[in-house]
Write an enzyme that holds these catalytic residues in place. Structure first.
Site, short mmCIF file in Angstrom:
data_model
loop_
_atom_site.label_atom_id
_atom_site.label_comp_id
_atom_site.label_asym_id
_atom_site.label_seq_id
_atom_site.Cartn_x
_atom_site.Cartn_y
_atom_site.Cartn_z
CG ASP A 139 -77.27 -76.20 88.07
OD1 ASP A 139 -77.77 -75.08 88.20
OD2 ASP A 139 -77.72 -77.04 87.29
CG PHE A 173 -78.62 -68.05 87.46
CD1 PHE A 173 -77.86 -69.10 86.95
CD2 PHE A 173 -78.02 -66.80 87.58
CE1 PHE A 173 -76.53 -68.92 86.57
CE2 PHE A 173 -76.69 -66.61 87.20
CZ PHE A 173 -75.95 -67.67 86.70
NE ARG A 201 -66.73 -63.77 89.20
CZ ARG A 201 -67.03 -65.00 88.80
NH1 ARG A 201 -67.52 -65.86 89.66
NH2 ARG A 201 -66.83 -65.38 87.55
CD GLU A 211 -67.67 -76.71 92.32
OE1 GLU A 211 -67.89 -75.49 92.33
OE2 GLU A 211 -67.61 -77.39 91.29
CG ASP A 212 -69.37 -71.80 92.81
OD1 ASP A 212 -69.37 -73.02 92.50
OD2 ASP A 212 -69.31 -70.90 91.96
P1 5GP Z 1 -72.96 -78.14 87.27
O1 5GP Z 1 -71.93 -78.84 86.45
O2 5GP Z 1 -73.14 -78.70 88.65
O3 5GP Z 1 -74.27 -78.07 86.53
O4 5GP Z 1 -72.51 -76.64 87.36
C1 5GP Z 1 -71.68 -76.13 88.32
C2 5GP Z 1 -71.23 -74.72 87.97
O5 5GP Z 1 -72.25 -73.99 87.27
C3 5GP Z 1 -70.97 -73.93 89.22
O6 5GP Z 1 -69.65 -74.11 89.69
C4 5GP Z 1 -71.25 -72.51 88.76
O7 5GP Z 1 -70.11 -71.96 88.15
C5 5GP Z 1 -72.34 -72.66 87.71
N1 5GP Z 1 -73.69 -72.44 88.28
C6 5GP Z 1 -74.64 -73.37 88.48
N2 5GP Z 1 -75.75 -72.82 89.03
C7 5GP Z 1 -75.48 -71.50 89.18
C8 5GP Z 1 -76.22 -70.41 89.74
O8 5GP Z 1 -77.38 -70.50 90.20
N3 5GP Z 1 -75.60 -69.20 89.74
C9 5GP Z 1 -74.33 -69.01 89.27
N4 5GP Z 1 -73.82 -67.78 89.32
N5 5GP Z 1 -73.60 -70.03 88.75
C10 5GP Z 1 -74.16 -71.27 88.72
#
Ligand code: 5GP
Length: 165
Positions: A93, A142, A155, A89-90
């Site tokens: 959050d 963010f 990106r 995963e990148d």
């Molecule tokens: P979660 O379900 O954990 O809240 O969200 C995960 C996804 O939200 C990540 O895979 C990503 O695509 C997006 N995301 C969450 N935080 C960020 C952030 O700070 N920057 C970016 N570009 N995407 C984020």
């Protein structure tokens, strides 16, 4: 995080993975699109047998808050029953996307299922994600770059930076 910090941390993560999965054939599952840069750099450092597959999920629609409702846009090409699987995963959050992915892939009976995330925002967790490998813990900001986008842009930045609001 500058390019050098990323490179160094990824080398250390790869060393751990090389050790933990020695003698195994690891299936890396990249989560499109944000994890692509991280995944490519991580996989390049692996010395074990390994294969690659991708999933694409959408969790946000157009908003920046996770809804917890996850849609599979692209599923794996290969069955994972009996395989050692590592989700790459990148960023984690709220953890909701990952928790859905773990449940979904877990139900396909892999031999093992672990997660490697480049970035995590612990302050934002809504569920406690089970993360075997973490690159960096970051504050509730963010971030963009190194695969992470803002409205599909940025990106291509070779580093990770917080977006000015
Ligand atoms: P979660 O379900 O954990 O809240 O969200 C995960 C996804 O939200 C990540 O895979 C990503 O695509 C997006 N995301 C969450 N935080 C960020 C952030 O700070 N920057 C970016 N570009 N995407 C984020």
């Amino acid at each position: 995080m500058q390019s050098d910090d990323l490179r160094q941390r990824i080398r250390a993560l790869a060393a751990e993975i090389n050790e933990d999965y020695a003698g195994k054939n690891l299936l890396l599952v990249g989560v499109l699109k944000g994890a692509v840069f991280f995944l490519a750099d991580l996989m390049r450092q692996l010395e074990i047998d390994c294969e690659l597959d991708f999933m694409a999920v959408s969790s946000y629609g157009s908003s920046t808050e996770s809804s917890g409702v996850v849609r599979i846009l692209k599923d794996l090409d290969t069955p994972i029953e009996g395989r050692d699987v590592l989700i790459v995963e990148d960023i984690v959050d709220s953890g909701l996307t990952l928790s859905y992915l773990m449940k979904n892939l877990g139900s396909r009976n892999p031999a093992s299922l672990e997660v490697c995330s480049l970035l995590v925002k612990p302050e934002r967790f809504k569920v406690d994600p089970d993360l075997r490998y973490v690159g960096f813990e970051i504050p509730d900001k963010f971030v963009v770059g190194y695969g992470l986008d803002h409205a599909q842009q940025l990106r291509n930045l070779p580093y990770v930076a917080a977006l000015k609001t």
